[in-house]
Design a protein around this motif. Structure first.
Motif, PDB file in Angstrom:
ATOM      1  N   PRO A   1      -8.656 -18.879   2.257  1.00  0.00           N
ATOM      2  CA  PRO A   1      -8.047 -19.988   1.940  1.00  0.00           C
ATOM      3  C   PRO A   1      -6.252 -19.412   2.009  1.00  0.00           C
ATOM      4  CG  PRO A   1      -9.672 -19.771   0.628  1.00  0.00           C
ATOM      5  CD  PRO A   1      -9.656 -18.620   1.266  1.00  0.00           C
ATOM      6  N   SER A   2      -5.714 -20.556   2.514  1.00  0.00           N
ATOM      7  CA  SER A   2      -4.298 -20.410   2.731  1.00  0.00           C
ATOM      8  C   SER A   2      -3.645 -21.712   2.800  1.00  0.00           C
ATOM      9  CB  SER A   2      -3.910 -19.754   3.964  1.00  0.00           C
ATOM     10  OG  SER A   2      -2.659 -19.717   4.272  1.00  0.00           O
ATOM     11  N   THR A   3      -2.681 -21.933   2.044  1.00  0.00           N
ATOM     12  CA  THR A   3      -1.732 -23.003   2.302  1.00  0.00           C
ATOM     13  C   THR A   3      -0.301 -22.888   2.929  1.00  0.00           C
ATOM     14  OG1 THR A   3      -2.703 -24.254   0.157  1.00  0.00           O
ATOM     15  CG2 THR A   3      -0.471 -25.043   1.097  1.00  0.00           C
ATOM     16  N   ARG A   4       0.371 -21.882   2.458  1.00  0.00           N
ATOM     17  CA  ARG A   4       1.588 -21.760   3.104  1.00  0.00           C
ATOM     18  C   ARG A   4       1.773 -21.095   4.279  1.00  0.00           C
ATOM     19  NH1 ARG A   4       2.077 -22.333  -1.981  1.00  0.00           N
ATOM     20  NH2 ARG A   4      -0.083 -21.364  -1.868  1.00  0.00           N
ATOM     21  N   THR A   5       0.730 -19.968   4.366  1.00  0.00           N
ATOM     22  CA  THR A   5       0.933 -19.188   5.606  1.00  0.00           C
ATOM     23  C   THR A   5       0.389 -19.589   6.969  1.00  0.00           C
ATOM     24  OG1 THR A   5       0.384 -17.099   4.063  1.00  0.00           O
ATOM     25  CG2 THR A   5       0.169 -16.873   6.414  1.00  0.00           C
TER      26      THR A   5
ATOM     27  N   ARG B   1      -5.975 -14.229   9.137  1.00  0.00           N
ATOM     28  CA  ARG B   1      -6.000 -13.855   7.676  1.00  0.00           C
ATOM     29  C   ARG B   1      -7.618 -13.500   7.360  1.00  0.00           C
ATOM     30  NH1 ARG B   1      -3.642 -16.670   2.593  1.00  0.00           N
ATOM     31  NH2 ARG B   1      -2.069 -15.626   3.503  1.00  0.00           N
TER      32      ARG B   1
ATOM     33  N   HIS C   1       0.454  -7.837   3.875  1.00  0.00           N
ATOM     34  CA  HIS C   1       0.782  -9.151   4.342  1.00  0.00           C
ATOM     35  C   HIS C   1       2.179  -9.186   4.747  1.00  0.00           C
ATOM     36  CE1 HIS C   1       0.973 -13.676   4.359  1.00  0.00           C
ATOM     37  NE2 HIS C   1       0.508 -13.957   3.168  1.00  0.00           N
TER      38      HIS C   1
ATOM     39  N   GLN D   1       4.531 -12.187   5.089  1.00  0.00           N
ATOM     40  CA  GLN D   1       5.281 -12.670   3.872  1.00  0.00           C
ATOM     41  C   GLN D   1       6.358 -11.770   3.397  1.00  0.00           C
ATOM     42  OE1 GLN D   1       4.396 -15.242   1.573  1.00  0.00           O
ATOM     43  NE2 GLN D   1       6.159 -14.576   0.409  1.00  0.00           N
TER      44      GLN D   1
ATOM     45  N   PRO E   1       5.567 -15.060  -4.146  1.00  0.00           N
ATOM     46  CA  PRO E   1       4.724 -15.546  -2.678  1.00  0.00           C
ATOM     47  C   PRO E   1       3.956 -16.779  -2.754  1.00  0.00           C
ATOM     48  CG  PRO E   1       3.738 -13.684  -3.751  1.00  0.00           C
ATOM     49  CD  PRO E   1       4.941 -13.719  -4.654  1.00  0.00           C
ATOM     50  N   LEU E   2       3.733 -17.144  -3.750  1.00  0.00           N
ATOM     51  CA  LEU E   2       2.682 -18.548  -4.449  1.00  0.00           C
ATOM     52  C   LEU E   2       1.554 -18.267  -3.624  1.00  0.00           C
ATOM     53  CD1 LEU E   2       5.637 -21.200  -3.963  1.00  0.00           C
ATOM     54  CD2 LEU E   2       5.122 -19.823  -5.891  1.00  0.00           C
ATOM     55  N   PRO E   3       0.421 -19.006  -4.061  1.00  0.00           N
ATOM     56  CA  PRO E   3       0.394 -19.679  -5.270  1.00  0.00           C
ATOM     57  C   PRO E   3       0.629 -19.095  -6.482  1.00  0.00           C
ATOM     58  CG  PRO E   3      -1.558 -19.534  -4.514  1.00  0.00           C
ATOM     59  CD  PRO E   3      -1.042 -18.732  -3.809  1.00  0.00           C
TER      60      PRO E   3
HETATM   61  N1   CP Z   1       2.197 -16.796   0.140  1.00  0.00           N
HETATM   62  C1   CP Z   1       0.917 -16.883   0.662  1.00  0.00           C
HETATM   63  O1   CP Z   1       0.391 -16.037   1.305  1.00  0.00           O
HETATM   64  O2   CP Z   1       0.277 -18.315   0.568  1.00  0.00           O
HETATM   65  P1   CP Z   1      -0.950 -18.865   0.931  1.00  0.00           P
HETATM   66  O3   CP Z   1      -2.193 -18.006   0.523  1.00  0.00           O
HETATM   67  O4   CP Z   1      -0.902 -20.292   0.548  1.00  0.00           O
HETATM   68  O5   CP Z   1      -1.087 -18.620   2.377  1.00  0.00           O
END
Ligand code: CP
Length: 362
Positions: free
Chosen positions: A48-52, A101, A129, A132, A263-265
């Motif tokens: 899972p990922s949102t930002r990347t 990823r 990463h 990031q 880096p979030l979340p």
């Molecule tokens: N910072 C980061 O990698 O966020 P995601 O897991 O949402 O991609």
């Protein structure tokens, strides 16, 4: 061909080139609106990922290119048992550049070893990463204005936090950086980062157990989430999950110009009452991720055509087939067809796995 698998793949000059290009993109986005017209990015996200993923997608769209890929490996032929190497060879027919990823450490390196297009590691297990890291560096540049003479505190899950490992590697390239490691015993920084990055490259660090005792001397506070998904034992996760919670009250002794990165979340390691503090840079950090990924893709596509920019993925002193990796989450232990590869350890003490930097099994 050039790939970005680990921050150490980039020289200091190349790191600066990417950050400078990201700043130029920010200053004149229109200038870059069509530079990737006809190019395609494949986003292969097995985790899972949102930002990347979304920032890679937005980045290629803002450069005028297109994006294809998957965000759930179960919707691809991976669910039928296709290997990372074979998936890469297939995707090479459809895309000019790949962002991958994967929960398994070393998977993006295996992809790069089998790829005719640049591969970018978008996060592999708890290992690395690097994009990031580029995001973090651009944020430090924009928020603080320098990469030298900084005291950077890393707080929380330093064991499984791949963003921490990668940022420390990158910071080792800059002058007069001091690192403060704030973590409970269970979540301490892996020894290979301490000894083979910090000690070997002369990056001073101290280890403490409380944020309060060091917050007044930090220029950057890098908060991290405790990575529940990496724990093999849920009880151990429960013991450490709330080890550090940053609140507005705890910021009273921090420098006015300190910046808080994450880096979030986030889960609950930063209370929402911190969000309105001008020192909270973590949501501004997210947008920097898009700009720096635009710059990175442009550079990798440019370097792909320049023989002088070619860099071998494996060093000449690689040892093949002699050892087995001790890490059950290493690709060499999860895909039977992946060759075991080790290299001499940077501290001169034995060897380390090329994919995940673990020691061999006894
Ligand atoms: N910072 C980061 O990698 O966020 P995601 O897991 O949402 O991609």
């Amino acid at each position: 061909m050039r790939h970005l698998i680990d921050p150490s793949d980039l020289s200091l000059e190349e790191l600066n080139e990417i950050i400078d290009l990201a700043c130029d993109i920010i200053a004149d986005r229109q200038k870059y609106a069509e530079v990737c017209k006809g190019k395609k990015l494949a986003t292969l996200f097995y985790e899972p990922s949102t930002r990347t993923r979304l920032s890679f997608t937005a980045a290629m769209m803002e450069l005028g290119g297109n994006v294809l890929g998957f965000s759930d490996a179960n919707s691809s032929s991976v669910s039928k048992g296709e290997t990372v190497a074979d998936t890469t060879r297939v995707v090479n027919n459809f895309a000019d550049i790949i962002a991958m990823r994967h929960p398994v450490e070393g998977a993006p390196l295996v992809s790069a070893l089998n790829s005719s297009t640049p591969v970018i590691n978008a996060g592999d297990g708890s290992h690395a990463h690097p994009t990031q890291t580029l995001t973090d560096l651009l944020t430090i540049k924009r928020e603080i204005g320098r990469f030298e003479n900084l005291t950077v505190g890393f707080c929380g899950d330093l064991k499984f936090g791949r963003t921490v490992h990668s940022l420390i590697k990158a910071l080792s390239k800059f002058k007069n950086i001091n690192i403060v490691l704030i973590a409970p015993d269970e979540l301490k920084l892996p020894s290979y980062v301490k000894h083979e990055v910090c000690d070997k490259l002369g990056l001073p660090y101290e280890e403490v157990k409380s944020l309060e005792e060091v917050i007044d001397k930090l220029d950057v506070l890098y908060m991290t989430r405790v990575q529940k998904e990496r724990f093999l034992d849920e009880e151990e996760y429960d013991r450490v999950k709330d080890c550090f919670v940053l609140t507005a009250d705890k910021l009273k002794n921090a420098k006015p110009e300190m910046r808080i990165l994450h880096p979030l979340p986030r889960v609950n390691e930063i209370a929402v009452d911190v969000d309105s503090d001008p020192r909270a840079a973590y949501f501004r950090q997210v947008e920097n991720g898009k700009f720096v990924r635009m710059a990175l893709m442009l550079k990798l596509l440019e370097w792909a055509d320049k023989p002088e920019k070619h860099k071998e993925l494996l060093r000449e002193d690689v040892v093949r087939g002699e050892y087995r990796c001790s890490n059950p989450r290493c690709i060499s232990n999860t895909e039977a067809c992946t060759e075991s590869l080790f290299r001499p350890s940077a501290d001169g003490n034995g060897v380390r796995c090329v994919y995940c930097e673990s020691r061999p099994a006894k």
